[in-house]
Design a protein around this motif. Structure first.
Motif, PDB file in Angstrom:
ATOM      1  N   MET A 184       0.842  -1.179   0.000  1.00  8.48           N
ATOM      2  CA  MET A 184       0.000   0.000   0.000  1.00  8.48           C
ATOM      3  C   MET A 184       0.889   1.245   0.000  1.00  8.48           C
ATOM      4  N   VAL A 185       0.569   2.164  -0.860  1.00 11.02           N
ATOM      5  CA  VAL A 185       1.285   3.436  -0.898  1.00 11.02           C
ATOM      6  C   VAL A 185       0.460   4.459  -0.123  1.00 11.02           C
ATOM      7  N   ARG A 186       1.063   5.006   0.894  1.00  7.80           N
ATOM      8  CA  ARG A 186       0.386   6.008   1.721  1.00  7.80           C
ATOM      9  C   ARG A 186       0.704   7.401   1.222  1.00  7.80           C
ATOM     10  N   ARG A 187      -0.205   8.310   1.535  1.00  2.89           N
ATOM     11  CA  ARG A 187       0.075   9.712   1.288  1.00  2.89           C
ATOM     12  C   ARG A 187       1.247  10.127   2.172  1.00  2.89           C
ATOM     13  N   PRO A 188       2.075  11.043   1.701  1.00  2.00           N
ATOM     14  CA  PRO A 188       3.136  11.554   2.576  1.00  2.00           C
ATOM     15  C   PRO A 188       2.540  12.402   3.696  1.00  2.00           C
ATOM     16  N   VAL A 189       3.354  12.636   4.715  1.00  2.00           N
ATOM     17  CA  VAL A 189       2.953  13.474   5.842  1.00  2.00           C
ATOM     18  C   VAL A 189       3.983  14.585   6.008  1.00  2.00           C
ATOM     19  N   TYR A 190       3.505  15.795   6.054  1.00  6.52           N
ATOM     20  CA  TYR A 190       4.347  16.949   6.341  1.00  6.52           C
ATOM     21  C   TYR A 190       4.153  17.321   7.804  1.00  6.52           C
ATOM     22  N   VAL A 191       5.254  17.510   8.516  1.00  6.44           N
ATOM     23  CA  VAL A 191       5.226  18.021   9.881  1.00  6.44           C
ATOM     24  C   VAL A 191       5.845  19.414   9.807  1.00  6.44           C
ATOM     25  N   LEU A 192       4.998  20.417   9.984  1.00  6.28           N
ATOM     26  CA  LEU A 192       5.408  21.808   9.806  1.00  6.28           C
ATOM     27  C   LEU A 192       5.390  22.529  11.144  1.00  6.28           C
ATOM     28  N   ASN A 193       6.458  23.228  11.419  1.00  6.69           N
ATOM     29  CA  ASN A 193       6.643  23.908  12.703  1.00  6.69           C
ATOM     30  C   ASN A 193       6.866  25.394  12.474  1.00  6.69           C
ATOM     31  N   GLY A 194       6.169  26.195  13.264  1.00  3.61           N
ATOM     32  CA  GLY A 194       6.225  27.642  13.114  1.00  3.61           C
ATOM     33  C   GLY A 194       7.267  28.311  13.987  1.00  3.61           C
ATOM     34  N   THR A 195       6.982  29.542  14.263  1.00  3.88           N
ATOM     35  CA  THR A 195       7.924  30.478  14.847  1.00  3.88           C
ATOM     36  C   THR A 195       8.497  30.042  16.190  1.00  3.88           C
ATOM     37  N   ASN A 196       9.778  30.270  16.324  1.00  2.00           N
ATOM     38  CA  ASN A 196      10.541  30.092  17.560  1.00  2.00           C
ATOM     39  C   ASN A 196      10.694  28.634  18.010  1.00  2.00           C
ATOM     40  N   LEU A 197      10.115  27.686  17.277  1.00  2.00           N
ATOM     41  CA  LEU A 197      10.256  26.291  17.697  1.00  2.00           C
ATOM     42  C   LEU A 197      11.679  25.772  17.482  1.00  2.00           C
ATOM     43  N   ASN A 198      12.450  26.462  16.671  1.00  2.00           N
ATOM     44  CA  ASN A 198      13.873  26.133  16.542  1.00  2.00           C
ATOM     45  C   ASN A 198      14.631  26.398  17.847  1.00  2.00           C
ATOM     46  N   SER A 214       9.295   5.923   9.989  1.00  2.00           N
ATOM     47  CA  SER A 214       9.954   4.781   9.355  1.00  2.00           C
ATOM     48  C   SER A 214       9.289   3.474   9.772  1.00  2.00           C
ATOM     49  N   GLU A 215       9.013   3.347  11.055  1.00  2.00           N
ATOM     50  CA  GLU A 215       8.340   2.154  11.587  1.00  2.00           C
ATOM     51  C   GLU A 215       6.960   1.964  10.957  1.00  2.00           C
ATOM     52  N   LEU A 216       6.264   3.083  10.703  1.00  2.00           N
ATOM     53  CA  LEU A 216       4.914   3.037  10.154  1.00  2.00           C
ATOM     54  C   LEU A 216       4.885   3.020   8.624  1.00  2.00           C
ATOM     55  N   GLY A 217       6.054   3.138   8.005  1.00  2.00           N
ATOM     56  CA  GLY A 217       6.116   3.148   6.546  1.00  2.00           C
ATOM     57  C   GLY A 217       5.589   4.426   5.923  1.00  2.00           C
ATOM     58  N   ILE A 218       5.820   5.535   6.593  1.00  2.00           N
ATOM     59  CA  ILE A 218       5.319   6.836   6.134  1.00  2.00           C
ATOM     60  C   ILE A 218       6.474   7.680   5.606  1.00  2.00           C
ATOM     61  N   THR A 219       6.274   8.264   4.436  1.00  2.00           N
ATOM     62  CA  THR A 219       7.216   9.245   3.900  1.00  2.00           C
ATOM     63  C   THR A 219       6.946  10.565   4.608  1.00  2.00           C
ATOM     64  N   LEU A 220       7.998  11.163   5.150  1.00  2.00           N
ATOM     65  CA  LEU A 220       7.846  12.308   6.036  1.00  2.00           C
ATOM     66  C   LEU A 220       8.695  13.480   5.580  1.00  2.00           C
ATOM     67  N   GLU A 221       8.127  14.667   5.690  1.00  2.00           N
ATOM     68  CA  GLU A 221       8.857  15.930   5.557  1.00  2.00           C
ATOM     69  C   GLU A 221       8.700  16.649   6.883  1.00  2.00           C
ATOM     70  N   PHE A 222       9.796  16.974   7.551  1.00  2.00           N
ATOM     71  CA  PHE A 222       9.769  17.647   8.850  1.00  2.00           C
ATOM     72  C   PHE A 222      10.497  18.968   8.684  1.00  2.00           C
ATOM     73  N   ARG A 223       9.800  20.084   8.927  1.00  2.00           N
ATOM     74  CA  ARG A 223      10.376  21.401   8.655  1.00  2.00           C
ATOM     75  C   ARG A 223       9.975  22.421   9.723  1.00  2.00           C
ATOM     76  N   GLN A 224      10.782  23.486   9.822  1.00  2.94           N
ATOM     77  CA  GLN A 224      10.512  24.598  10.744  1.00  2.94           C
ATOM     78  C   GLN A 224      10.899  25.893  10.065  1.00  2.94           C
ATOM     79  N   LEU A 249      -4.973   6.934   7.415  1.00  2.00           N
ATOM     80  CA  LEU A 249      -4.503   6.590   6.074  1.00  2.00           C
ATOM     81  C   LEU A 249      -4.668   5.112   5.776  1.00  2.00           C
ATOM     82  N   ASP A 250      -4.737   4.283   6.825  1.00  2.00           N
ATOM     83  CA  ASP A 250      -4.926   2.847   6.642  1.00  2.00           C
ATOM     84  C   ASP A 250      -6.393   2.461   6.468  1.00  2.00           C
ATOM     85  N   GLU A 251      -7.302   3.362   6.784  1.00  2.00           N
ATOM     86  CA  GLU A 251      -8.723   3.041   6.662  1.00  2.00           C
ATOM     87  C   GLU A 251      -9.085   2.879   5.197  1.00  2.00           C
ATOM     88  N   PRO A 252      -9.909   1.879   4.892  1.00  2.00           N
ATOM     89  CA  PRO A 252     -10.340   1.717   3.498  1.00  2.00           C
ATOM     90  C   PRO A 252     -11.180   2.920   3.041  1.00  2.00           C
TER      91      PRO A 252
END
Length: 151
Positions: free
Chosen positions: A1-15, A42-52, A145-148
């Motif tokens: 199964m190919v899952r949609r990617p997930v973006y994790v986006l972080n705003g101000t001052n979280l750096n 990785s464990e869940l097989g999800i393509t991830l983008e993590f940004r701030q 994402l795993d739900e039919p």
């Protein structure tokens, strides 16, 4: 199964996590959160983008990129939560799930922190659970994402 990617986006001052108001945000850095989220993805097989970013236009560009990739989104909008209509409008493009995460319980803080615009459109909100809120959000998205697809 190919899952949609997930973006994790972080705003101000979280750096600055780990150094900024540790009595509120704890000692965990954003780099440590990223490592934990990437390991779970990785464990869940999800393509991830993590940004701030500390810049509104950059955040909007990333949200539009997530839209173009049909990605699910986890966002900690931080200071963008409370008065940033352009980010709210960009987030309206995202096909659910869209999960808002806050490290602190914004509802127990001062009035200026209690009314997130993002909450108006998020499919779920996690607040006050510290860095583990990101992991809960990712697990939730993986379940969705795993739900039919409906027939």
């Amino acid at each position: 199964m190919v899952r949609r990617p997930v973006y994790v986006l972080n705003g101000t001052n979280l750096n600055m996590l780990g150094r900024r108001e540790p009595h509120l945000y704890g000692g965990t850095t954003l780099a440590q959160i990223k490592d934990r989220v990437e390991a779970l993805a990785s464990e869940l097989g999800i393509t991830l983008e993590f940004r701030q970013t500390n810049h509104e236009g950059v955040m909007i560009d990333w949200i539009q990129e997530a839209f173009e990739r049909d990605a699910a989104v986890i966002i900690n909008p931080a200071g963008f939560s409370f008065d940033c209509i352009p980010i709210l409008d960009a987030l309206k493009l995202i096909r659910p799930p869209l999960v808002e995460v806050h490290i602190t319980n914004i509802h127990a803080r001062g009035e200026q922190y209690q009314h997130s615009l993002v909450s108006l459109i998020a499919t779920g909100v996690i607040a006050g659970l510290g860095a583990s809120g990101y992991l809960l959000a990712l697990r939730h998205i993986a379940e969705i994402l795993d739900e039919p697809a409906p027939a």
